[in-house]
Design a protein around this motif. Structure first.
Motif, mmCIF file in Angstrom:
data_model
loop_
_atom_site.group_PDB
_atom_site.id
_atom_site.type_symbol
_atom_site.label_atom_id
_atom_site.label_comp_id
_atom_site.label_asym_id
_atom_site.label_seq_id
_atom_site.Cartn_x
_atom_site.Cartn_y
_atom_site.Cartn_z
ATOM 1 N N ILE A 89 7.939 -17.970 -18.070
ATOM 2 C CA ILE A 89 7.400 -19.077 -18.595
ATOM 3 C C ILE A 89 7.242 -20.237 -17.932
ATOM 4 C CG2 ILE A 89 8.052 -21.037 -20.100
ATOM 5 C CD1 ILE A 89 9.300 -18.783 -21.821
ATOM 6 N N THR A 90 7.968 -20.249 -16.741
ATOM 7 C CA THR A 90 7.901 -21.184 -15.777
ATOM 8 C C THR A 90 6.465 -20.829 -15.062
ATOM 9 O OG1 THR A 90 10.015 -21.605 -15.212
ATOM 10 C CG2 THR A 90 8.738 -22.197 -13.399
ATOM 11 N N PHE A 91 6.167 -19.665 -14.439
ATOM 12 C CA PHE A 91 5.176 -19.246 -14.063
ATOM 13 C C PHE A 91 3.841 -19.438 -14.817
ATOM 14 C CE2 PHE A 91 1.722 -15.940 -13.815
ATOM 15 C CZ PHE A 91 1.266 -16.168 -12.405
ATOM 16 N N HIS A 92 3.725 -19.318 -15.959
ATOM 17 C CA HIS A 92 2.454 -19.647 -16.733
ATOM 18 C C HIS A 92 2.277 -21.095 -16.970
ATOM 19 C CE1 HIS A 92 2.718 -15.411 -17.824
ATOM 20 N NE2 HIS A 92 1.248 -15.490 -17.626
ATOM 21 N N ARG A 107 13.081 -8.685 2.751
ATOM 22 C CA ARG A 107 12.941 -8.684 1.320
ATOM 23 C C ARG A 107 13.836 -9.756 0.672
ATOM 24 N NH1 ARG A 107 13.540 -3.841 0.660
ATOM 25 N NH2 ARG A 107 11.728 -3.203 0.708
ATOM 26 N N ARG A 108 15.134 -9.741 1.262
ATOM 27 C CA ARG A 108 16.100 -10.663 0.800
ATOM 28 C C ARG A 108 15.723 -12.285 0.968
ATOM 29 N NH1 ARG A 108 20.068 -6.940 2.590
ATOM 30 N NH2 ARG A 108 20.269 -7.880 4.493
ATOM 31 N N THR A 109 15.088 -12.453 2.184
ATOM 32 C CA THR A 109 14.806 -13.720 2.503
ATOM 33 C C THR A 109 13.481 -14.172 1.781
ATOM 34 O OG1 THR A 109 15.377 -13.400 4.899
ATOM 35 C CG2 THR A 109 13.738 -15.247 4.584
ATOM 36 N N ARG A 110 12.921 -13.225 1.431
ATOM 37 C CA ARG A 110 11.529 -13.383 0.740
ATOM 38 C C ARG A 110 11.872 -13.877 -0.693
ATOM 39 N NH1 ARG A 110 7.823 -10.599 -2.561
ATOM 40 N NH2 ARG A 110 5.552 -11.521 -2.394
ATOM 41 N N GLU A 111 12.821 -13.096 -1.384
ATOM 42 C CA GLU A 111 13.260 -13.320 -2.827
ATOM 43 C C GLU A 111 13.934 -14.654 -2.749
ATOM 44 O OE1 GLU A 111 15.322 -9.646 -3.728
ATOM 45 O OE2 GLU A 111 13.606 -8.622 -4.011
ATOM 46 N N ALA A 112 14.728 -15.091 -1.659
ATOM 47 C CA ALA A 112 15.553 -16.368 -1.647
ATOM 48 C C ALA A 112 14.492 -17.517 -1.626
ATOM 49 C CB ALA A 112 16.473 -16.355 -0.487
ATOM 50 N N ILE A 113 13.464 -17.352 -1.062
ATOM 51 C CA ILE A 113 12.424 -18.369 -1.048
ATOM 52 C C ILE A 113 11.682 -18.444 -2.273
ATOM 53 C CG2 ILE A 113 10.395 -19.126 0.112
ATOM 54 C CD1 ILE A 113 11.140 -17.849 2.545
ATOM 55 N N MET A 114 11.535 -17.434 -2.939
ATOM 56 C CA MET A 114 10.934 -17.489 -4.332
ATOM 57 C C MET A 114 11.829 -18.139 -5.307
ATOM 58 S SD MET A 114 8.258 -14.208 -4.495
ATOM 59 C CE MET A 114 9.598 -13.053 -4.294
ATOM 60 N N ASP A 115 12.954 -17.590 -5.131
ATOM 61 C CA ASP A 115 14.178 -18.097 -6.180
ATOM 62 C C ASP A 115 14.134 -19.568 -6.044
ATOM 63 O OD1 ASP A 115 14.323 -15.716 -7.161
ATOM 64 O OD2 ASP A 115 16.207 -15.205 -6.206
ATOM 65 N N ALA A 116 14.091 -20.152 -4.690
ATOM 66 C CA ALA A 116 14.410 -21.629 -4.668
ATOM 67 C C ALA A 116 13.209 -22.441 -5.161
ATOM 68 C CB ALA A 116 14.668 -21.929 -2.957
ATOM 69 N N ALA A 117 12.026 -21.799 -4.751
ATOM 70 C CA ALA A 117 10.957 -22.637 -5.043
ATOM 71 C C ALA A 117 10.721 -22.500 -6.580
ATOM 72 C CB ALA A 117 9.707 -21.655 -4.576
ATOM 73 N N PHE A 118 10.957 -21.390 -7.367
ATOM 74 C CA PHE A 118 10.862 -21.558 -9.025
ATOM 75 C C PHE A 118 11.783 -22.537 -9.421
ATOM 76 C CE2 PHE A 118 7.734 -18.388 -8.812
ATOM 77 C CZ PHE A 118 7.228 -18.216 -9.969
ATOM 78 N N ALA A 119 13.186 -22.322 -8.898
ATOM 79 C CA ALA A 119 14.067 -23.392 -9.400
ATOM 80 C C ALA A 119 13.584 -25.018 -9.304
ATOM 81 C CB ALA A 119 15.400 -23.026 -8.766
ATOM 82 N N LEU A 120 13.286 -25.274 -8.052
ATOM 83 C CA LEU A 120 12.496 -26.547 -7.753
ATOM 84 C C LEU A 120 11.433 -26.962 -8.722
ATOM 85 C CD1 LEU A 120 13.096 -26.556 -4.104
ATOM 86 C CD2 LEU A 120 14.369 -28.061 -5.643
ATOM 87 N N PHE A 121 10.486 -25.948 -8.588
ATOM 88 C CA PHE A 121 9.233 -26.200 -9.596
ATOM 89 C C PHE A 121 9.592 -26.533 -11.075
ATOM 90 C CE2 PHE A 121 6.661 -23.486 -6.342
ATOM 91 C CZ PHE A 121 6.610 -24.798 -5.566
#
Length: 207
Positions: free
Chosen positions: A113-116, A12-26
Motif C-alpha cells: 500500500i505504501t508503494f502504490h 543482500r542484507r545491506t540492500r534490504e536494510a536500505i529499502m526497509d529504512a526508505a519505506f519506513a521514512l517515506f
C-alpha cells in the motif's frame, strides 16, 4: 566460493536494510519529505554506499519490486515448448495474481500500500517506472518477434505495447480497490475475471 557467498549475502542484507529504512521514512514523511541522506543515516550506511545499490532516489521505491530477470520477456524465453507466447504471458499474470504480486496491484500488505501510494502521488516515481516499463516492453517485442509466432517486428511491437498496457490497467484497477479499503482476497475473483477478459481481447485482435 564460500567467501563469495558470504559477500553476496551481506550485500543482500545491506540492500534490504536500505529499502526497509526508505519505506519506513517515506510512509511517515512522504517521498519529498525524505532525503537520500535521511535514508542513508537510517540504514546506517554512507551516501556513496546507498548509491552503489540504488542509482536514484526513485529506485528506493521501485527496486523493491522490479526484477529485470522475471519480466514478460523472461516468461517468453523460458516458457515450456509448444506453449504459445500469449498463453504463457496470460498464465504468468494469473500466477502473479495468485501470489499477490505487488506489481499486479493485488496486495494489501502495508509495504504494498505504501508503494502504490508513493507511485500514484509522486510524478518522478511514476516517470521512472515508465522508463523501466518501456525498456521491458522493447525487450518483450524482441522476444515475440524471435518466437516466430508474429508476422513482423511491427506486429510484435504492437502486441508488446498491448500486453504492457493491459497489465498497467489491470494493476490500476486492483490497486484502486485495495486503496478503497477492500482486501486482496475480496478483490481476487474480480481481478481474475478482468485479467481473463483483457487477455482474451489481446488474443482476439490477432485473429
Amino acid at each position: 566460493m564460500e567467501e563469495l557467498g558470504l559477500r553476496e549475502r551481506k550485500k543482500r542484507r545491506t540492500r534490504e536494510a536500505i529499502m526497509d529504512a526508505a519505506f519506513a521514512l517515506f510512509r511517515e514523511s512522504g517521498f519529498d519529505g525524505v532525503s537520500v541522506a535521511d535514508v542513508a543515516a537510517a540504514a546506517e550506511v554512507s551516501k556513496p554506499t546507498l548509491f552503489a545499490y540504488f542509482s536514484t532516489k526513485e529506485d528506493l521505491v521501485l527496486r523493491r519490486f522490479l526484477d529485470d530477470t522475471s519480466g514478460p520477456a523472461f516468461v517468453i524465453r523460458n516458457r515450456p515448448s509448444g506453449v504459445p507466447a500469449l498463453k504463457a504471458l496470460r498464465q504468468s499474470y494469473l500466477q502473479r495474481l495468485a501470489k499477490r504480486d505487488t506489481l499486479t496491484g493485488l496486495n494489501d500488505s502495508t509495504t504494498a500500500i505504501t508503494f502504490h501510494n508513493l507511485l500514484y502521488s509522486t510524478p518522478t516515481v511514476m516517470t521512472r517506472l515508465t522508463v523501466y516499463m518501456l525498456a521491458q516492453e522493447r525487450e518483450l517485442a524482441t522476444e515475440l518477434f524471435a518466437s516466430g509466432e508474429l508476422d513482423d517486428e511491427f506486429t510484435a511491437n504492437i502486441v508488446a505495447a498491448q500486453v504492457f498496457g493491459v497489465q498497467r490497467i489491470l494493476a490500476d484497477h486492483n490497486a484502486q480497490e485495495i486503496r478503497s479499503g477492500r482486501t486482496a482476497d475480496e478483490v481476487y475473483p474480480a481481478a481474475i475475471t478482468r485479467a481473463e477478459k483483457a487477455f482474451d481481447m489481446v488474443e482476439a485482435a490477432l485473429v
